[in-house]
Each structure stands twice: as C-alpha cells, then as structure tokens.
Design a protein around this motif. Structure first.
Motif, short mmCIF file in Angstrom:
data_model
loop_
_atom_site.label_atom_id
_atom_site.label_comp_id
_atom_site.label_asym_id
_atom_site.label_seq_id
_atom_site.Cartn_x
_atom_site.Cartn_y
_atom_site.Cartn_z
N UNK A 29 -8.60 25.16 50.02
CA UNK A 29 -7.43 24.77 49.24
C UNK A 29 -7.69 23.39 48.66
N UNK A 30 -7.81 23.31 47.34
CA UNK A 30 -8.15 22.06 46.68
C UNK A 30 -6.95 21.34 46.09
N UNK A 31 -5.86 22.09 45.81
CA UNK A 31 -4.70 21.46 45.17
C UNK A 31 -3.45 22.26 45.47
N UNK A 32 -2.30 21.58 45.34
CA UNK A 32 -1.01 22.21 45.54
C UNK A 32 -0.07 21.78 44.41
N UNK A 33 0.94 22.61 44.14
CA UNK A 33 1.93 22.29 43.12
C UNK A 33 3.27 22.86 43.53
N UNK A 34 4.35 22.19 43.13
CA UNK A 34 5.70 22.62 43.53
C UNK A 34 6.49 23.19 42.36
N UNK A 35 5.97 23.05 41.14
CA UNK A 35 6.65 23.63 39.97
C UNK A 35 5.64 23.84 38.85
N UNK A 36 6.13 24.41 37.76
CA UNK A 36 5.24 24.74 36.66
C UNK A 36 4.56 23.54 36.05
N UNK A 37 5.29 22.43 35.94
CA UNK A 37 4.72 21.22 35.35
C UNK A 37 3.55 20.70 36.18
N UNK A 58 11.14 25.95 40.27
CA UNK A 58 11.99 25.24 39.31
C UNK A 58 11.30 25.07 37.97
N UNK A 59 12.08 25.05 36.90
CA UNK A 59 11.53 24.85 35.56
C UNK A 59 10.74 26.05 35.08
N UNK A 60 9.65 25.78 34.38
CA UNK A 60 8.79 26.84 33.84
C UNK A 60 8.17 27.62 34.99
N UNK A 61 8.39 28.93 35.01
CA UNK A 61 7.85 29.75 36.09
C UNK A 61 7.73 31.19 35.64
N UNK A 62 7.29 32.06 36.57
CA UNK A 62 7.22 33.49 36.29
C UNK A 62 6.28 33.83 35.15
N UNK A 63 6.57 34.91 34.44
CA UNK A 63 5.72 35.34 33.33
C UNK A 63 5.53 34.28 32.26
N UNK A 64 6.56 33.44 32.02
CA UNK A 64 6.44 32.38 31.01
C UNK A 64 5.34 31.39 31.39
N UNK A 68 1.65 30.73 29.59
CA UNK A 68 1.22 29.39 29.20
C UNK A 68 -0.15 29.06 29.78
N UNK A 69 -0.33 29.37 31.05
CA UNK A 69 -1.61 29.09 31.71
C UNK A 69 -2.75 29.85 31.04
N UNK A 70 -2.52 31.14 30.79
CA UNK A 70 -3.59 31.97 30.21
C UNK A 70 -3.93 31.56 28.78
N UNK A 71 -2.97 30.96 28.09
CA UNK A 71 -3.26 30.51 26.72
C UNK A 71 -4.22 29.32 26.73
#
Length: 210
Positions: A29-37, A58-64, A68-71
């Motif tokens: 495990x190299x990194x962690x995140x709590x939201x889309x940002x 919270x915020x940007x999540x799910x398919x959206x 964004x990531x895949x773009x």
C-alpha cells in the motif's frame, strides 16, 4: 510487487485493509485517499499499479470519478470495493472504466485474487454479482425506469431512499441545495413518482436498498 492506492472515506476501513494487505508478500500500500480530490492529487504524485476504490465518497465519486481518472490515466487498473451488491451499480462502474468489482462482505482471499488479477490486466467480478449482471442487467429488456437515471441522479436516489435530506446530500456531495433539488425533481419525473415514500417503495420493489 503490486503498488496499491486505497481510496475510502472511512479510516477504519483503510486501516483494516492496510493491515490485512501487509500480510501479502506481493502487495504494498503506497498511498491512501479519503475523497475524489485526494485520489486525483495522489495519482498525479505517484501512479500506482492498482487503485482500490470505494465508490461512495464525499464530492466527486462513483462512475464520475472513474471516468475522470480514466481520461487522465487510461491504463490504470481500477478495482471497486463497494458495499453495494446490485448488478446495476456494478454495471455502471464497469461501464465507466473499472476493471473489477468486489463487495465489502467478500472474503479476504477473494479480494487478494481480484487485486492480483486486475493489476495483471485482467477483469474480476464476484461470482454472485456476475450472475446478477447477466440476469438483471444484460438480459433485462423491460427498460426499467431507474436504468434511465444518470449516475448523479442514481446517487441522489440512493441517498434519498436511505433517509437523507436535501441539505445533507448537498453537503456530502459538495454541491448546492438547488442542484440536489433539481436532481431530485428530474429523477422523480423519470420514475413517475410523486413523493419520497413512493421512492422508497420503488427501491424495495427493485432491490435497490442497501
């Protein structure tokens, strides 16, 4: 070694996953995140071999968020780890670009298998959910109304039937009350539903409650 980023807004979940995955000799495990940002920020700093992603943050999540990531990083494998076990939810994230889907009630060995397979360029979905995808999604020719909801409308729908109010939803999704109200109005129109009680009843009838 599979370098991993864990994205989940619950500290206990992240801590538990980190501890369990530390026992695997080929996963780090190299990194962690709590939201889309934070996910996007972390990916800009260091691209992992796999993103283990919760779709309700919270915020940007799910398919959206996945879109964004895949773009930006089209080759990054994404494995969704979710509390939802409905075929419709899995279908949405897979369509957005995720390579795998595992539910949080899965055994650890299942998760490890999924991580290794997806990180290696494969696809993975838990067997019981794969069956739902076949019968509930792929073969559904009845055009159920909720299948016409946008990803954000579906997200608001789930939060409404979970008992959350407009203000609470707005705060959690980091959008305005007016925007939430607009989504609520549109999704009710699409479902031909007049109030929240009917919304909950619809969710029960179609197995959309958590």
């Amino acid at each position: 070694m599979i370098r991993l980023m864990i994205a989940d807004d619950h500290a206990i979940v992240r801590g538990g996953l980190r501890q369990l995955l530390s026992l695997a000799p080929d996963i780090e495990v190299r990194a962690e995140a709590v939201d889309g940002a934070q996910v996007l920020e972390g990916l800009r700093r260091e691209l992992p071999d796999l993103l283990l992603l919760d779709i309700n943050m919270p915020g940007l999540s799910g398919p959206d968020l996945i879109t964004r990531i895949k773009s930006h990083w089209p080759a990054l494998p994404i494995l969704v780890l979710s509390m939802h076990n409905e075929g419709q939810v899995a279908a949405r994230v897979l369509k957005a670009g995720a390579s795998g889907y595992v539910t949080k009630d899965s055994e650890m060995e299942v998760l490890l298998t999924a991580i290794r397979k997806v990180a290696g360029g494969g696809k993975f979905i838990v067997p019981e959910l794969a069956e739902k995808l076949v019968f509930d999604v792929s073969l559904s020719g009845d055009g159920l109304p909720h299948q016409n909801l946008s990803d954000r409308e579906m997200e608001v729908f789930r939060m409404l039937v979970a008992g959350q109010g407009v203000n609470e939803i707005a705060e959690q999704l980091c959008i305005s009350n007016k925007t939430v109200s607009t989504h609520k109005t549109r999704l009710m129109e699409k479902l031909n539903i007049g109030n929240t009680a009917e919304l909950v009843r619809y969710a029960m009838q179609h197995g959309l409650l958590n």
